[in-house]
Every structure is written in C-alpha cells, then in structure tokens.
Scaffold this active site. Sequence first.
Site, PDB file in Angstrom:
ATOM      1  N   ASP A   1      65.337  52.385   5.107  1.00 40.03           N
ATOM      2  CA  ASP A   1      66.493  53.058   4.515  1.00 40.03           C
ATOM      3  C   ASP A   1      66.547  52.725   3.019  1.00 40.03           C
ATOM      4  O   ASP A   1      65.569  52.914   2.303  1.00 40.03           O
ATOM      5  CB  ASP A   1      67.753  52.659   5.293  1.00 40.03           C
TER       6      ASP A   1
ATOM      7  N   HIS B   1      67.367  56.893  13.341  1.00 39.12           N
ATOM      8  CA  HIS B   1      67.267  56.272  12.025  1.00 39.12           C
ATOM      9  C   HIS B   1      66.971  54.780  12.078  1.00 39.12           C
ATOM     10  O   HIS B   1      66.319  54.241  11.195  1.00 39.12           O
ATOM     11  CB  HIS B   1      68.569  56.505  11.263  1.00 39.12           C
TER      12      HIS B   1
END
Length: 314
Positions: A95, A291
């Site tokens: 991320d 994610h």
Amino acid sequence: MEANGLTFHVSEYGERGRPAIILLHGFPECGYSWRYQAPFLAGQGYHVLVPDLRGYGYSDAPKEPMAYRQSELVKDVIGILDAFGAGQAVVIGHDWGCALAWQVAREYPQRVRAVVGLSVPYPGIGPRRPTEQMRQAFGERFFYQLYFQQPQIPEQELEADVRDFLRRMYHALSGPGMREKHRAAKPVTGFLDILQPPQGPQPSWMTESDLDVYVERFENSGLTGPINWYRAMDASWEEQHADGRQRIQPTALFIGGEEDPVIQFAAKALERMPSQMDDLTEVIILDGIGHWIQMEAPDQVNQHLKTFLDGLAS
C-alpha cells in the site's frame, strides 16, 4: 531508535549482520501487518526490520502535512537502515509502504538490493498533480483521497470509533468484502459511508486479538499522521517531477490481489509498470485476494518472496 531526526519503533527479527530486509506497511496499518512475513523471512536467514512508519503506532508523528512528503519518508527508511548498519537491503512494501518502497529504489538504487511491491503498481512520475488527476477522474463523486485533503474532518469521523473504522476497512477491502459489491444506502458524505461492516466473525487473518493491536496503535498515534501522507501527495509529486529521475533500477517483483480495488483502479499503471523498470522479474496476481494481501494470503506471499529472494542469492 533515532532516524532522520525522529524516534521510530522498529521490531527486529533474525541476526544482525545477515542480509537485511525492511518491511514497510500501508494505511491503516503498522509494523504488525507483517506478522506473517517477518519471522518467516528471518527463518530464511535474513535480518528483518519492521518499523511503525512516520505518523503510526509508537513512532513519532509530526502534525504538519508537509512533514510527510515522500522525500522525508525515504530519508526515514535510509536512516533506519543506517542505524542498524545495513548498507543495502531488500525493500518490501504494501500500500503506501509500497509507494514508498518504489521511491526508495528510485532515489537510492545503490542502497536497494532489490524491491518488492505489494498492491500498488509503480506508475512512473505522472504528468499532473495527483489531486488534479483524481478530480478529473471522479468529478463530483466521492473519493476518499480527496476527502482526506480536508483538515480535521476525516480525523473527526474516523477517530470517533477507531475499532469500528478499522473493522470496516479491513473487511471492505478484503477479497470477501470486495465480492459483496456494497453500495451506499444514502448519499456519501464521509469515508464510513462506503465501508461495509462485516456481518460475521473476524476472519482468521484478522482475529479480534489482532484487531486489538491495531486499535491500540491508532488510539496511541491518532490518524492525523497517517492521513497526512495523503495531504502531502501533491508536494511529493512536485519534488519528484522536478528531480527528473523516473526509472526503477533495482531488480523488482510485484504481487497484487485480483480483488484489490487498487489493482482495479490502477489498471493502466499496472500495464505501464514494466516499461518504467530496468529489471521487473514478474507480476503476480493472486486469485480471489483483496487488498490486505500479505495477511489474507500469507503462505502464498511468503513462498513468492522466498522464490524471489532465492533467485537473488543465486
């Protein structure tokens, strides 16, 4: 420990003097997000450093947004490596930590043995400021990164109930959460409006006791520092655009999740990424994973990391 004028909380695995790896977390995470990778990599013979990055957990959290420019964050990483005597390291990020890993490799290729990015493709240096591109793409529709540009309003929303925010966030962006195809039942005015709360128990990769760790970290640090990473995006772009360096020189690996909204949003960057790198060995997309890739699919991620690292050694 001290680095770049700040105090950082850094967890250490394996023996000093071994080849170094530094693991960089994303939002809203902390070093604990690498709990499945750090001991595994240490067991493979590496000295593994896992910081709470600037603004997070037990590390210092300056209040000014401009303190979170990527140039400063890169200096944090280099300072941490220096403090542990690591002349070179494999830099692995997820991320925002992935975006930071790319920048460390771009600015300090001589310090990066190799770089691994999870979830965020390297797009090169875009032609316009990030917020300009987002406003063009989303128009009047809600987009959380533009919402985060406002002072104090996002913090007031998310800090009101940190546990509820984190529970929603980890569920909504996971593989199962993305497959639910949640649609807000009312006009979207805040971030929580687009985050579907889970209906069942916590998944095995994010138990209640795991969630307790994150809640404690964010109740300690607050959310201003983490959100300031977003508020400094345009200033970071201006610095990167001015320095003229674009390509990633160190050997690289990219791993993403099929259900990750970042992968879906950044499809063009994913397609363009190989042309921005000198030695991108592989792009791996894991079926059904969202994610939180290093937590949702720890065994798969660990095996791909081992294969990549073994290839470097040989």
